[in-house]
Design a protein around this motif. Structure first.
Motif, PDB file in Angstrom:
ATOM      1  N   ASP A 139       0.831  -1.207   0.000  1.00  0.00           N
ATOM      2  CA  ASP A 139       0.000   0.000   0.000  1.00  0.00           C
ATOM      3  C   ASP A 139       0.866   1.258   0.000  1.00  0.00           C
ATOM      4  O   ASP A 139       1.382   1.687   1.027  1.00  0.00           O
ATOM      5  N   VAL A 140       1.001   1.802  -1.189  1.00  0.00           N
ATOM      6  CA  VAL A 140       1.753   3.045  -1.379  1.00  0.00           C
ATOM      7  C   VAL A 140       0.797   4.038  -2.027  1.00  0.00           C
ATOM      8  O   VAL A 140       0.193   3.737  -3.052  1.00  0.00           O
ATOM      9  N   GLY A 260      -6.872  -0.842   1.084  1.00  0.00           N
ATOM     10  CA  GLY A 260      -7.135  -0.114  -0.159  1.00  0.00           C
ATOM     11  C   GLY A 260      -7.483   1.337   0.128  1.00  0.00           C
ATOM     12  O   GLY A 260      -7.029   1.910   1.112  1.00  0.00           O
TER      13      GLY A 260
END
Ligand code: PSU
Ligand code: MN
Length: 312
Positions: A139-140, A260
Motif C-alpha cells: 500500500d503506497v 485499499g
C-alpha cells in the motif's frame, strides 16, 4: 482546452493576470474532517488565502467535470455528504468523468486538476505515503507517483505517522521528488513538528522556495515538490499522546480487514474519534499555517514569473 476542465471565473482571471492562486484539495473536506468543522475549515482557509492576497481554488470532480474553484454551495455538498462522496485519485478519474460522477480529490487528484488549470502551488494538511506494513500490503499512496510526474508544489505539514515515514522519504528520493523543509532540516510528522528524519534540503523564506521551484521547472525537470512546513509549536501534540492513538487506529483497521482506498479515511476518522477534539484542532491549525505559507510562496513565484516575462 480540456473539455472536462472547468475553471472558476475568479481563478481564471487571476491566472490570466499572473496573480497568485492556491489549489486546495477536497478529500480533506469529505473524508478528512467531520461535519460541520469540515465546511467551516474549507471556508476559513479560502478566506485566509484571500486575506493573504491570493485566490483560492478548491478542486473537485463535480458532475463529471474537473473543477478548479468551487462555489460555497458546491463546498457544502462535499462537506455534508462526507464519506458518501467518492474519494477520487488518478485511478478513479476516468470512471467519474465518463459517468458524470462527483468526487472529492486527493492530493494526487488535486495536483492533476491544478496542473491542467495552470495552478502551480497547492496547500493541504498531510500527504499520502507508504503505509506501515507496505512490505506485505504494497500500500503506497498514488500521491507519491503523482508527485513524481506532475509539476505542482504541495505545501503540507509532512505526513501522519499512520505512514511509514522513512519508507515514504526513500520512495520520494527514488522518484526524484525534492522534499524541502521550511525553516527545518527534519521531516515534520503532521501533529508533531519533528520526526527525527533528516531532510536533504531546507529553505528559510518563501522567496527561496519560489526560486527553487522556478529553477526546477524552467530547467525542464518535470514533477512535483514537497514543501514540508512544521505545525506551529503551540498547536503541536506530544508524540507520546498521538502515537498510541495511531497504533490503536491501525490495529482496529487490521482487525476489521480495512485496506485499499478505505484505509486512510478510516484511520483519519478513528484518530479524530479517539483523541476527542484535540487532533482536529491541531489539524485545522496546521492547514491554515500551510495555506499562509503557500500564499507567500505563490506571490514570490508570480513575481519571478513576471520578471521572466512568462505566465505560470
Ligand atoms: N493524510 C492526512 N489527511 C488527509 C489525507 C491524508 O493527514 O486528508 C488524504 C489526502 O487527500 C491524501 C489521501 O491525498 O488521504 C491519501 O489517501 P491514500 O493513502 O488512500 O492514497
Ligand atoms: Mn492506498
Amino acid at each position: 482546452m480540456n473539455k472536462y476542465l472547468s475553471v472558476a471565473e475568479e481563478v481564471a482571471a487571476a491566472l490570466g493576470a499572473n496573480k497568485p492562486v492556491i489549489a486546495l484539495e477536497s478529500t480533506i473536506i469529505s473524508h478528512g474532517m467531520p461535519w460541520p468543522k469540515n465546511l467551516e475549515t474549507a471556508l476559513a482557509v479560502e478566506e485566509l488565502i484571500r486575506n493573504c492576497g491570493a485566490v483560492p481554488a478548491t478542486v473537485a470532480l463535480m458532475e463529471g467535470r474537473l473543477c478548479a474553484g468551487l462555489s460555497r454551495a458546491q463546498l457544502e455538498v462535499l462537506a455534508r455528504a462526507g464519506s458518501a462522496v467518492t474519494k477520487a485519485s488518478r485511478r478513479d478519474f476516468p470512471r467519474l468523468l465518463a459517468s458524470g460522477g462527483t468526487g472529492a480529490t486527493t492530493v494526487a487528484g488535486t495536483m492533476i486538476v491544478a496542473f491542467l488549470a495552470g495552478i502551480r502551488i497547492f496547500a493541504t494538511g498531510g500527504m499520502g505515503g507508504v503505509h506501515r506494513g507496505a512490505e506485505s500490503s504494497w500500500d503506497v499512496s498514488a500521491d507519491l507517483e503523482e508527485l513524481s510526474r506532475t509539476s505542482v508544489c504541495v505545501v503540507c505539514a509532512g505526513a501522519k505517522s499512520i505512514l511509514d515515514l522513512p519508507k515514504t522519504l526513500e520512495y520520494l528520493e527514488t522518484k526524484g521528488v525534492p522534499v524541502i523543509g521550511y525553516k527545518t532540516r527534519e521531516l515534520p510528522a503532521f501533529y508533531t513538528s519533528r520526526s527525527g528524519l533528516e531532510l536533504e534540503e531546507m529553505v528559510e523564506s518563501p522567496g527561496e522556495a519560489a526560486a527553487l521551484l522556478h529553477a526546477k521547472w524552467a530547467a525542464g525537470l518535470e514533477g512535483g515538490v514537497v514543501i514540508a512546513n512544521p505545525i506551529p509549536e503551540r498547536y503541536e501534540m506530544k508524540a507520546e499522546v498521538i502515537e498510541p492513538l495511531i497504533q490503536q487506529a491501525i490495529a482496529e483497521a487490521q482487525s476489521r480487514g480495512i485496506a485499499g482506498k478505505r484505509l486512510t479515511p478510516f484511520l483519519l476518522d478513528k484518530i479524530v474519534e479517539i483523541s476527542g477534539g484535540d487532533s482536529l484542532e491541531s489539524n485545522i491549525a496546521l492547514v491554515k499555517n500551510n495555506a499562509r505559507l503557500a500564499a507567500a510562496v505563490a506571490s514570490a513565484y508570480s513575481g519571478i514569473m513576471e520578471k521572466a516575462g512568462t505566465k505560470q
